[in-house]
Write a protein that holds these residues in place. Sequence first.
Motif, PDB file in Angstrom:
ATOM      1  N   GLU A 127      36.492 -29.119   3.003  1.00 23.87           N
ATOM      2  CA  GLU A 127      35.307 -28.412   3.462  1.00 23.87           C
ATOM      3  C   GLU A 127      34.135 -28.935   2.628  1.00 23.87           C
ATOM      4  OE1 GLU A 127      34.375 -23.823   4.700  1.00 23.87           O
ATOM      5  OE2 GLU A 127      35.650 -24.221   2.981  1.00 23.87           O
ATOM      6  N   VAL A 128      33.021 -29.285   3.279  1.00 18.28           N
ATOM      7  CA  VAL A 128      31.903 -29.908   2.570  1.00 18.28           C
ATOM      8  C   VAL A 128      30.659 -29.025   2.665  1.00 18.28           C
ATOM      9  CG1 VAL A 128      30.551 -32.013   2.281  1.00 18.28           C
ATOM     10  CG2 VAL A 128      32.876 -32.148   3.198  1.00 18.28           C
ATOM     11  N   PHE A 129      29.966 -28.860   1.541  1.00 22.72           N
ATOM     12  CA  PHE A 129      28.803 -27.981   1.454  1.00 22.72           C
ATOM     13  C   PHE A 129      27.569 -28.802   1.088  1.00 22.72           C
ATOM     14  CE2 PHE A 129      31.189 -23.995   1.536  1.00 22.72           C
ATOM     15  CZ  PHE A 129      32.469 -24.466   1.276  1.00 22.72           C
ATOM     16  N   PRO A 130      26.697 -29.065   2.069  1.00 16.81           N
ATOM     17  CA  PRO A 130      25.524 -29.899   1.791  1.00 16.81           C
ATOM     18  C   PRO A 130      24.357 -29.107   1.190  1.00 16.81           C
ATOM     19  CG  PRO A 130      25.646 -29.401   4.134  1.00 16.81           C
ATOM     20  CD  PRO A 130      26.800 -28.692   3.493  1.00 16.81           C
ATOM     21  N   PHE A 131      23.698 -29.695   0.206  1.00 17.65           N
ATOM     22  CA  PHE A 131      22.517 -29.082  -0.404  1.00 17.65           C
ATOM     23  C   PHE A 131      21.360 -30.060  -0.323  1.00 17.65           C
ATOM     24  CE2 PHE A 131      26.190 -27.067  -2.182  1.00 17.65           C
ATOM     25  CZ  PHE A 131      25.847 -25.728  -2.146  1.00 17.65           C
ATOM     26  N   HIS A 132      20.223 -29.575   0.145  1.00 14.32           N
ATOM     27  CA  HIS A 132      19.032 -30.400   0.281  1.00 14.32           C
ATOM     28  C   HIS A 132      18.410 -30.574  -1.105  1.00 14.32           C
ATOM     29  CE1 HIS A 132      16.286 -32.207   3.122  1.00 14.32           C
ATOM     30  NE2 HIS A 132      15.277 -31.739   2.404  1.00 14.32           N
ATOM     31  N   ALA A 133      18.234 -31.831  -1.524  1.00 14.97           N
ATOM     32  CA  ALA A 133      17.793 -32.098  -2.906  1.00 14.97           C
ATOM     33  C   ALA A 133      16.292 -31.893  -3.074  1.00 14.97           C
ATOM     34  CB  ALA A 133      18.199 -33.511  -3.300  1.00 14.97           C
TER      35      ALA A 133
ATOM     36  N   MET B  15      17.536 -18.888  13.743  1.00 15.02           N
ATOM     37  CA  MET B  15      18.196 -19.614  12.657  1.00 15.02           C
ATOM     38  C   MET B  15      17.612 -21.018  12.640  1.00 15.02           C
ATOM     39  SD  MET B  15      22.290 -20.096  12.300  1.00 15.02           S
ATOM     40  CE  MET B  15      22.955 -21.731  12.068  1.00 15.02           C
ATOM     41  N   GLY B  16      17.316 -21.523  11.456  1.00 19.05           N
ATOM     42  CA  GLY B  16      16.740 -22.852  11.458  1.00 19.05           C
ATOM     43  C   GLY B  16      16.482 -23.432  10.092  1.00 19.05           C
ATOM     44  N   GLY B  17      16.191 -24.724  10.079  1.00 21.24           N
ATOM     45  CA  GLY B  17      15.723 -25.431   8.900  1.00 21.24           C
ATOM     46  C   GLY B  17      14.197 -25.405   8.912  1.00 21.24           C
ATOM     47  N   GLY B  18      13.586 -26.497   8.488  1.00 22.84           N
ATOM     48  CA  GLY B  18      12.126 -26.535   8.404  1.00 22.84           C
ATOM     49  C   GLY B  18      11.454 -26.199   9.724  1.00 22.84           C
ATOM     50  N   GLY B  19      11.792 -26.915  10.780  1.00 20.57           N
ATOM     51  CA  GLY B  19      11.159 -26.692  12.068  1.00 20.57           C
ATOM     52  C   GLY B  19      11.606 -25.406  12.725  1.00 20.57           C
ATOM     53  N   GLY B  20      12.914 -25.172  12.739  1.00 21.75           N
ATOM     54  CA  GLY B  20      13.485 -24.003  13.411  1.00 21.75           C
ATOM     55  C   GLY B  20      12.969 -22.691  12.842  1.00 21.75           C
ATOM     56  N   THR B  21      12.853 -22.640  11.507  1.00 17.90           N
ATOM     57  CA  THR B  21      12.348 -21.426  10.872  1.00 17.90           C
ATOM     58  C   THR B  21      10.933 -21.139  11.334  1.00 17.90           C
ATOM     59  OG1 THR B  21      13.703 -21.762   8.912  1.00 17.90           O
ATOM     60  CG2 THR B  21      11.756 -20.388   8.638  1.00 17.90           C
ATOM     61  N   TYR B  22      10.131 -22.192  11.376  1.00 21.49           N
ATOM     62  CA  TYR B  22       8.741 -22.033  11.795  1.00 21.49           C
ATOM     63  C   TYR B  22       8.665 -21.511  13.237  1.00 21.49           C
ATOM     64  CZ  TYR B  22       3.917 -23.067  12.846  1.00 21.49           C
ATOM     65  OH  TYR B  22       2.608 -22.939  13.226  1.00 21.49           O
ATOM     66  N   ILE B  23       9.469 -22.120  14.108  1.00 22.30           N
ATOM     67  CA  ILE B  23       9.478 -21.702  15.521  1.00 22.30           C
ATOM     68  C   ILE B  23       9.941 -20.247  15.644  1.00 22.30           C
ATOM     69  CG2 ILE B  23      10.615 -22.081  17.767  1.00 22.30           C
ATOM     70  CD1 ILE B  23      10.767 -25.110  16.913  1.00 22.30           C
ATOM     71  N   LEU B  40      17.647 -16.419   9.908  1.00 23.09           N
ATOM     72  CA  LEU B  40      18.507 -17.077   8.923  1.00 23.09           C
ATOM     73  C   LEU B  40      17.885 -18.456   8.710  1.00 23.09           C
ATOM     74  CD1 LEU B  40      21.261 -16.598   7.482  1.00 23.09           C
ATOM     75  CD2 LEU B  40      22.358 -17.695   9.425  1.00 23.09           C
ATOM     76  N   SER B  41      17.534 -18.754   7.460  1.00 25.09           N
ATOM     77  CA  SER B  41      16.692 -19.935   7.236  1.00 25.09           C
ATOM     78  C   SER B  41      17.088 -20.718   5.991  1.00 25.09           C
ATOM     79  CB  SER B  41      15.239 -19.463   7.111  1.00 25.09           C
ATOM     80  OG  SER B  41      14.418 -20.483   6.609  1.00 25.09           O
ATOM     81  N   THR B  42      16.954 -22.035   6.073  1.00 26.94           N
ATOM     82  CA  THR B  42      17.149 -22.883   4.886  1.00 26.94           C
ATOM     83  C   THR B  42      15.902 -22.874   3.997  1.00 26.94           C
ATOM     84  OG1 THR B  42      16.211 -24.847   5.932  1.00 26.94           O
ATOM     85  CG2 THR B  42      18.570 -24.529   6.187  1.00 26.94           C
ATOM     86  N   PRO B  61      18.674 -16.161   3.600  1.00 27.75           N
ATOM     87  CA  PRO B  61      18.831 -17.589   3.284  1.00 27.75           C
ATOM     88  C   PRO B  61      20.181 -18.129   3.744  1.00 27.75           C
ATOM     89  CG  PRO B  61      18.872 -16.233   1.272  1.00 27.75           C
ATOM     90  CD  PRO B  61      18.868 -15.288   2.424  1.00 27.75           C
ATOM     91  N   THR B  62      20.206 -19.415   4.093  1.00 30.23           N
ATOM     92  CA  THR B  62      21.474 -20.044   4.489  1.00 30.23           C
ATOM     93  C   THR B  62      22.252 -20.571   3.289  1.00 30.23           C
ATOM     94  OG1 THR B  62      20.418 -22.190   4.692  1.00 30.23           O
ATOM     95  CG2 THR B  62      20.556 -20.871   6.693  1.00 30.23           C
ATOM     96  N   ILE B  63      21.593 -20.637   2.127  1.00 29.48           N
ATOM     97  CA  ILE B  63      22.189 -21.195   0.893  1.00 29.48           C
ATOM     98  C   ILE B  63      22.479 -22.691   1.065  1.00 29.48           C
ATOM     99  CG2 ILE B  63      24.095 -21.064  -0.782  1.00 29.48           C
ATOM    100  CD1 ILE B  63      22.172 -18.716  -0.983  1.00 29.48           C
ATOM    101  N   VAL B  64      23.389 -23.071   1.941  1.00 28.93           N
ATOM    102  CA  VAL B  64      23.649 -24.498   2.151  1.00 28.93           C
ATOM    103  C   VAL B  64      22.699 -25.051   3.215  1.00 28.93           C
ATOM    104  CG1 VAL B  64      26.053 -24.505   1.449  1.00 28.93           C
ATOM    105  CG2 VAL B  64      25.465 -23.907   3.793  1.00 28.93           C
ATOM    106  N   ASP B  65      22.604 -26.377   3.271  1.00 27.04           N
ATOM    107  CA  ASP B  65      21.744 -26.999   4.276  1.00 27.04           C
ATOM    108  C   ASP B  65      22.447 -26.968   5.629  1.00 27.04           C
ATOM    109  OD1 ASP B  65      19.544 -28.270   5.292  1.00 27.04           O
ATOM    110  OD2 ASP B  65      19.487 -29.779   3.718  1.00 27.04           O
ATOM    111  N   MET B  66      21.665 -27.144   6.675  1.00 26.43           N
ATOM    112  CA  MET B  66      22.222 -27.138   8.028  1.00 26.43           C
ATOM    113  C   MET B  66      22.833 -28.507   8.328  1.00 26.43           C
ATOM    114  SD  MET B  66      21.508 -24.295   9.745  1.00 26.43           S
ATOM    115  CE  MET B  66      20.489 -22.833   9.545  1.00 26.43           C
ATOM    116  N   ALA B  67      24.096 -28.695   8.080  1.00 26.65           N
ATOM    117  CA  ALA B  67      24.763 -29.953   8.438  1.00 26.65           C
ATOM    118  C   ALA B  67      26.231 -29.611   8.602  1.00 26.65           C
ATOM    119  CB  ALA B  67      24.559 -31.003   7.349  1.00 26.65           C
ATOM    120  N   GLY B  68      26.597 -29.231   9.788  1.00 28.43           N
ATOM    121  CA  GLY B  68      27.969 -28.791  10.038  1.00 28.43           C
ATOM    122  C   GLY B  68      28.183 -27.386   9.510  1.00 28.43           C
TER     123      GLY B  68
END
Lengths: 321, 321
Positions: A127-133, B15-23, B40-42, B61-68
């Motif tokens: 299981e992989v947990f990505p973190f934005h640097a 739910m979203g990252g940079g763009g999704g949160t804004y939308i 739910l936001s990164t 917060p999502t804690i981890v980045d949105m990638a899988g």
Amino acid sequence: AKLMSENRIKGVIGMGGGGGTYIALTAMQEIPLGVPKLCLSTMTGKDLSGLMGRKDITLMPTIVDMAGLNSISRMLIKQAAVCICAMSNVTDVNATAVAGRIAISMFGNTSACVDKCIELLNGKGYEVFPFHANGIGGRTMESLIREAYFDAVLDITTTELADDLCGGICSAGPDRLDAAAELGIPQVVVPGCLDMVNFGRCETVPRHYKGRDFYSWSPEVTLMRTNKEENKILGERLVQKINNSSAPVAIVLPTKGISQIDAEGGVFYHPEIDKVLFDTIKEHSKEKINVIEVDAHINDEKFSTKLVTVLLEMMKIEGRG
Amino acid sequence: AKLMSENRIKGVIGMGGGGGTYIALTAMQEIPLGVPKLCLSTMTGKDLSGLMGRKDITLMPTIVDMAGLNSISRMLIKQAAVCICAMSNVTDVNATAVAGRIAISMFGNTSACVDKCIELLNGKGYEVFPFHANGIGGRTMESLIREAYFDAVLDITTTELADDLCGGICSAGPDRLDAAAELGIPQVVVPGCLDMVNFGRCETVPRHYKGRDFYSWSPEVTLMRTNKEENKILGERLVQKINNSSAPVAIVLPTKGISQIDAEGGVFYHPEIDKVLFDTIKEHSKEKINVIEVDAHINDEKFSTKLVTVLLEMMKIEGRG
């Protein structure tokens, strides 16, 4: 902390104005990931990111000020109450058996590499947990490493060290890259994106960097190319942080470039600067650190495949795989 | 908006990252107060206050980045899902019959006045909604006035006009004080705390204000005394905004001082400056505006009692009491 260790906390709820919000959010920093935390606050119109970022804290605005009850505050308090109850009763979704849990650090400029690593590791049952640097991501990852959440770390994007050195906006503080070494967690480290420091809009770049190489990644993000002097310091710092790890450590160097824009023809492509970084890393690494050069660009499949191979070998030796 | 008007929305989740949160957060601005909104936001490590402040949006917060997906993101998504469901099923707590709903604007420097007004109005069966006049509070109040949430407005703390004029940190934008007049909601307006502009730590005060009168309210808040020229402009702006209201408007002036520290012996006590403000207001008010001078300090009981009396009379005339 005592109640927590006795497993007597299912969820934490706080409510406050200026002072109360600060107290509640600070207290919640001690509660591990997964135990729901909710704060009803008058302060959501202010920047609370410093108190929010690293933890899974749910934030709800009070809309009205705290001065007596009214139908708005009563409604929101009731919503907050049902929220924390519902969240506390979420059954554990961690139950799926996995080979192990791996933290990975990413950036737009390394995402091809990270995506491939995730694909390969998922394929092996990890299981992989990505973190934005971006500062907060690195801090969160370090904080979860300290909570012993991961079996290994694949630190592909150590760029936050450059921001910490040069005053960029994505610094994760001076402790970045310390946790895994201190706790003895196996890690593979790549000097990914150490070619760049992040600033905001171009007019916000400190004046003393006048004359340096810049690239506008987006209207909001201006990247500065790190130079030879900085790369010498960055190489030393990187190695110093991991030299004394009690767990296996490998450093893997992509000789054809350390970021998407540090590739042949790219705007930050300066192999002579990268050479300073790589030479410094090789020179200062203790013998037990496995330094591997790969004749590839960081985003080449050859490179990510190598990273995964090295990591899984180390985990096997450690009995964590 | 269409679905909303058809009463087909019980809650909104994004739910979203940079763009999704804004939308997601932008879309949620269109949903009225009380309909649960959760995002739910990164991006919770960044300052989202500009997108959060005015609405009852719950942020997680999502804690981890949105990638899988992984066990952290799966757990938090599940928590978010049960949250929005639980919140959507909160039964209406507005059902208690009240004589009417009144918005009130407050500041530390006017809280004695506001507290007394709330007490008196509660005693008459009115529900009172206090807003902190720190920029976001004023914007939120204006936005709820536009949602027709209130029967009347008791605008005791119009200080945000001074911050808007002088570049202070508590500006609620140029539209403050417009909503009630435009929608024809009865209001009683007081030039409360127009003696002060809010800045942050003292080193953040713009240089061109050198030589002015300052007072350190807290280490984080530096207040600047407004001068005669500014009070002339503020008086004109205040009147201009409410002169054309179709509903009854009263302006009530406390001749012995407009804030806690603008009282005899107080650090901002300058009756000659207040006189400029009061004279400007009297001079520019249209005849139909009821301008009342009370020989009292803003925090005197005599003053708050008068405010409530005037407001209730106006509401009775309007059939809103």
